[in-house]
Design a protein around this motif. Structure first.
Motif, PDB file in Angstrom:
ATOM      1  N   GLU A  39      33.210  38.909  44.165  1.00 26.12           N
ATOM      2  CA  GLU A  39      32.990  37.954  43.227  1.00 26.12           C
ATOM      3  C   GLU A  39      32.599  36.667  43.415  1.00 26.12           C
ATOM      4  O   GLU A  39      32.933  35.945  44.181  1.00 26.12           O
ATOM      5  CB  GLU A  39      34.323  37.540  41.935  1.00 26.12           C
ATOM      6  CG  GLU A  39      33.674  36.737  41.176  1.00 26.12           C
ATOM      7  CD  GLU A  39      35.252  35.824  40.429  1.00 26.12           C
ATOM      8  OE1 GLU A  39      35.073  35.604  39.155  1.00 26.12           O
ATOM      9  OE2 GLU A  39      36.184  36.175  40.550  1.00 26.12           O
ATOM     10  N   SER A 100      33.996  35.505  46.078  1.00 28.06           N
ATOM     11  CA  SER A 100      35.681  35.353  45.600  1.00 28.06           C
ATOM     12  C   SER A 100      35.487  36.694  46.162  1.00 28.06           C
ATOM     13  O   SER A 100      35.185  37.914  45.756  1.00 28.06           O
ATOM     14  CB  SER A 100      36.530  35.062  44.988  1.00 28.06           C
ATOM     15  OG  SER A 100      36.222  33.657  44.795  1.00 28.06           O
ATOM     16  N   ASP A 103      40.428  37.606  44.198  1.00 27.58           N
ATOM     17  CA  ASP A 103      40.777  36.126  43.703  1.00 27.58           C
ATOM     18  C   ASP A 103      41.089  34.810  44.615  1.00 27.58           C
ATOM     19  O   ASP A 103      41.710  33.987  44.515  1.00 27.58           O
ATOM     20  CB  ASP A 103      41.787  35.957  42.650  1.00 27.58           C
ATOM     21  CG  ASP A 103      41.790  37.051  41.642  1.00 27.58           C
ATOM     22  OD1 ASP A 103      40.651  36.455  41.163  1.00 27.58           O
ATOM     23  OD2 ASP A 103      42.510  37.389  40.541  1.00 27.58           O
ATOM     24  N   ASP A 200      39.171  23.756  41.372  1.00 25.99           N
ATOM     25  CA  ASP A 200      38.483  25.161  40.254  1.00 25.99           C
ATOM     26  C   ASP A 200      37.993  24.128  39.414  1.00 25.99           C
ATOM     27  O   ASP A 200      38.065  22.733  39.371  1.00 25.99           O
ATOM     28  CB  ASP A 200      39.827  25.202  39.708  1.00 25.99           C
ATOM     29  CG  ASP A 200      40.580  26.048  40.536  1.00 25.99           C
ATOM     30  OD1 ASP A 200      42.317  26.346  41.306  1.00 25.99           O
ATOM     31  OD2 ASP A 200      40.088  26.825  41.842  1.00 25.99           O
TER      32      ASP A 200
END
Length: 218
Positions: A39, A100, A103, A200
């Motif tokens: 990702e 990533s 996750d 984040d």
């Protein structure tokens, strides 16, 4: 040992008008086949004081991930200026490129971005309301900040009863706050520096990506 090594990142179309799409040509090698996709995210930091202004410009899954060399172009729309405070549009901000697996973020490349008017008179006498079509961005590609995080690329190989934590990789002496720094190869050399504090972010992801192509060996 990391299963994925990023070998090159090139920023395309830079400098460019603020409203132009971002384009990054990314090359990487896969040393062991992975079951899941990678990702990739491109994140625009809208405010140094408030991460709620951050925008995820792009979030894409790239796979399958077999052993070999790959290259693709990650393209993302420019940030929505309506989601950025006027006082934060002009000036220096940060752009984050992350990758990533399952996750788990394992690489982060941060670039400073300088936004300013392309007209000298507007720079000297900026209008009260930002004229976004007159703003030019310049990604400072000569001084990216790169952070590598140790993760477990093969959790399926773990035996039951373990704590599930990946062992720390032997990065050597360059460790800051428990996070190891890595130097990537680029046309403009990356420098080992302290990682960004940004964590984040919030925002909706857009998908626009060319499929990865195997590199020809020479």
């Amino acid at each position: 040992m990391s299963s994925i090594n990023i070998t090159n990142v090139t920023v395309l179309d830079n400098p460019a008008p603020f409203v132009n799409p971002f384009q990054f040509e990314i090359s990487y090698e896969c040393l062991t086949s992975l079951k899941d996709d990678l990702e990739w995210k491109l994140i625009y930091v809208g405010s140094a004081e408030d991460e709620t202004y951050d925008q995820v410009l792009e979030s894409v899954l790239v796979g399958p991930v077999n052993v070999g060399n790959y290259r693709f172009v990650l393209q993302a729309d420019s940030p929505d200026p309506l989601k950025i405070r006027d006082e934060d549009i002009i000036g220096v901000t940060v752009l984050l490129l992350t990758c990533s697996y399952m996750d788990q973020e394992f690489i982060r490349v941060g670039y400073y971005v300088n936004n300013d008017y392309d007209d000298e008179q507007l720079r000297e006498e900026p209008p009260t309301k930002v004229l976004i079509n007159k703003v030019q961005r310049n990604i400072l590609t000569d001084k990216p900040r790169v952070t590598k995080f140790p993760i477990n690329f093969h959790p399926e190989d773990e035996q039951a009863g373990g704590d599930g934590r990946p062992p720390a990789e032997p990065f050597g002496d360059s460790v800051v706050n428990g996070e190891a720094l890595v130097l990537l190869e680029q046309p403009q050399k990356l420098q080992e520096t302290e990682p960004f504090d940004d964590s984040d972010v919030n925002g909706e992801a857009l998908v626009l990506l060319e499929q990865p192509q195997n590199l020809q060996e020479t």
